[in-house]
Write a protein that holds these residues in place. Sequence first.
Motif, PDB file in Angstrom:
ATOM      1  N   THR A 115      84.800  39.911  40.431  1.00  0.00           N
ATOM      2  CA  THR A 115      84.345  40.248  39.448  1.00  0.00           C
ATOM      3  C   THR A 115      83.423  41.143  39.288  1.00  0.00           C
ATOM      4  N   VAL A 159      82.335  44.293  32.447  1.00  0.00           N
ATOM      5  CA  VAL A 159      83.869  43.953  32.458  1.00  0.00           C
ATOM      6  C   VAL A 159      84.638  45.162  32.036  1.00  0.00           C
ATOM      7  N   LYS A 160      85.362  45.829  32.668  1.00  0.00           N
ATOM      8  CA  LYS A 160      86.082  47.101  32.176  1.00  0.00           C
ATOM      9  C   LYS A 160      87.621  47.039  32.616  1.00  0.00           C
ATOM     10  N   PRO A 161      88.353  46.128  31.688  1.00  0.00           N
ATOM     11  CA  PRO A 161      89.767  46.208  31.838  1.00  0.00           C
ATOM     12  C   PRO A 161      90.449  47.462  31.379  1.00  0.00           C
ATOM     13  N   VAL A 218      97.106  42.218  28.200  1.00  0.00           N
ATOM     14  CA  VAL A 218      96.547  41.246  29.197  1.00  0.00           C
ATOM     15  C   VAL A 218      97.214  40.794  30.199  1.00  0.00           C
ATOM     16  N   ASN A 252      97.314  43.995  32.736  1.00  0.00           N
ATOM     17  CA  ASN A 252      96.059  43.837  33.382  1.00  0.00           C
ATOM     18  C   ASN A 252      96.119  43.191  34.622  1.00  0.00           C
ATOM     19  N   ALA A 269      96.532  44.114  38.788  1.00  0.00           N
ATOM     20  CA  ALA A 269      95.907  43.595  39.980  1.00  0.00           C
ATOM     21  C   ALA A 269      96.570  43.029  41.130  1.00  0.00           C
ATOM     22  N   ALA A 316      94.072  44.493  25.874  1.00  0.00           N
ATOM     23  CA  ALA A 316      92.935  43.990  26.473  1.00  0.00           C
ATOM     24  C   ALA A 316      91.853  44.564  25.777  1.00  0.00           C
ATOM     25  N   LEU A 358      87.617  38.219  27.860  1.00  0.00           N
ATOM     26  CA  LEU A 358      87.255  39.265  28.765  1.00  0.00           C
ATOM     27  C   LEU A 358      86.831  38.860  30.214  1.00  0.00           C
ATOM     28  N   LEU A 360      89.909  37.096  31.612  1.00  0.00           N
ATOM     29  CA  LEU A 360      90.843  38.209  32.131  1.00  0.00           C
ATOM     30  C   LEU A 360      90.367  38.721  33.306  1.00  0.00           C
ATOM     31  N   GLU A 361      88.970  38.948  33.644  1.00  0.00           N
ATOM     32  CA  GLU A 361      88.470  39.283  34.802  1.00  0.00           C
ATOM     33  C   GLU A 361      88.629  38.528  36.006  1.00  0.00           C
ATOM     34  N   ARG A 416      92.366  38.550  37.158  1.00  0.00           N
ATOM     35  CA  ARG A 416      92.522  39.687  37.744  1.00  0.00           C
ATOM     36  C   ARG A 416      91.992  39.400  39.329  1.00  0.00           C
TER      37      ARG A 416
END
Length: 255
Positions: free
Chosen positions: A85, A89-91, A97, A100, A104, A146, A154, A157-158, A161
């Motif tokens: 990570t 955080v830049k989705p 979601v 994203n 990945a 996202a 977030l 989510l990171e 990914r």
Amino acid sequence: MNRPLLEMVGLSKHFGGLRAVDGVSFRVEPGEILGLLGPNGAGKTVCFNLISGVYKPTAGQITFDGQRTDGFPPHVIAGLGIGRTFQIVKPFAHLTVLENVLAARGIVRYRDLSKIWSSWKTPVEQREALSLLEQVGLSGLAERPAGLLPLGNLRRLEIARALAVGSRLLLLDESFSGLRHEEITQLEDLIRGIRAAGLTVLLIEHNMRVAMGLCDRLVVLDHGRKLADGRPAEIRANEAVIEAYLGRKGRAHAA
């Protein structure tokens, strides 16, 4: 002694006259949560960039599961099962979601040009991505854009990914930054669960309470050099670590 999953020996990275990392050596054992600590500018994120292939070291070597990896490009290192990570955080804000996480998983699917044109939303891929979202507690938000998620989600989510890439080692760069107390507690439980599922975790963290409570062992950097390496109780009592964080005046005031 068992072979470490990840090992750095004499690792250095210089930017002109700046020695951002200077002769650092440490090991990450299979199945542990290791914390990488240090004041701002200590070289922690530079270490992550060296491990993940963003930078090539000036000197020293990195070994992952017995294979030397320093100098490998990021996609090759990711292909070995190392996910990470980032502090910011830049989705893909306009993707959902779920999309994203599907993006990945490209590191798993597109290892040769012939697969680039195949569908990335197959039922199998979507099940795998949803499983990762369930693991981090976001399955109920799979179809939400996202860019609409609050910071706590977030961060999750990171991590999802990163898990799509990191099947063996997870590098978490300040994943607790900016979170509320309740979110921190939940994220601690998530990381313990990730370790229980068989992954090894190396994390950068400024919150000493989190680091001391979550990590099995801590490595402390200061001005690019390793200052200490030990169990949380040993680090908590280390005079050099106390001085690096507080300074002589701050230490006297705290006493």
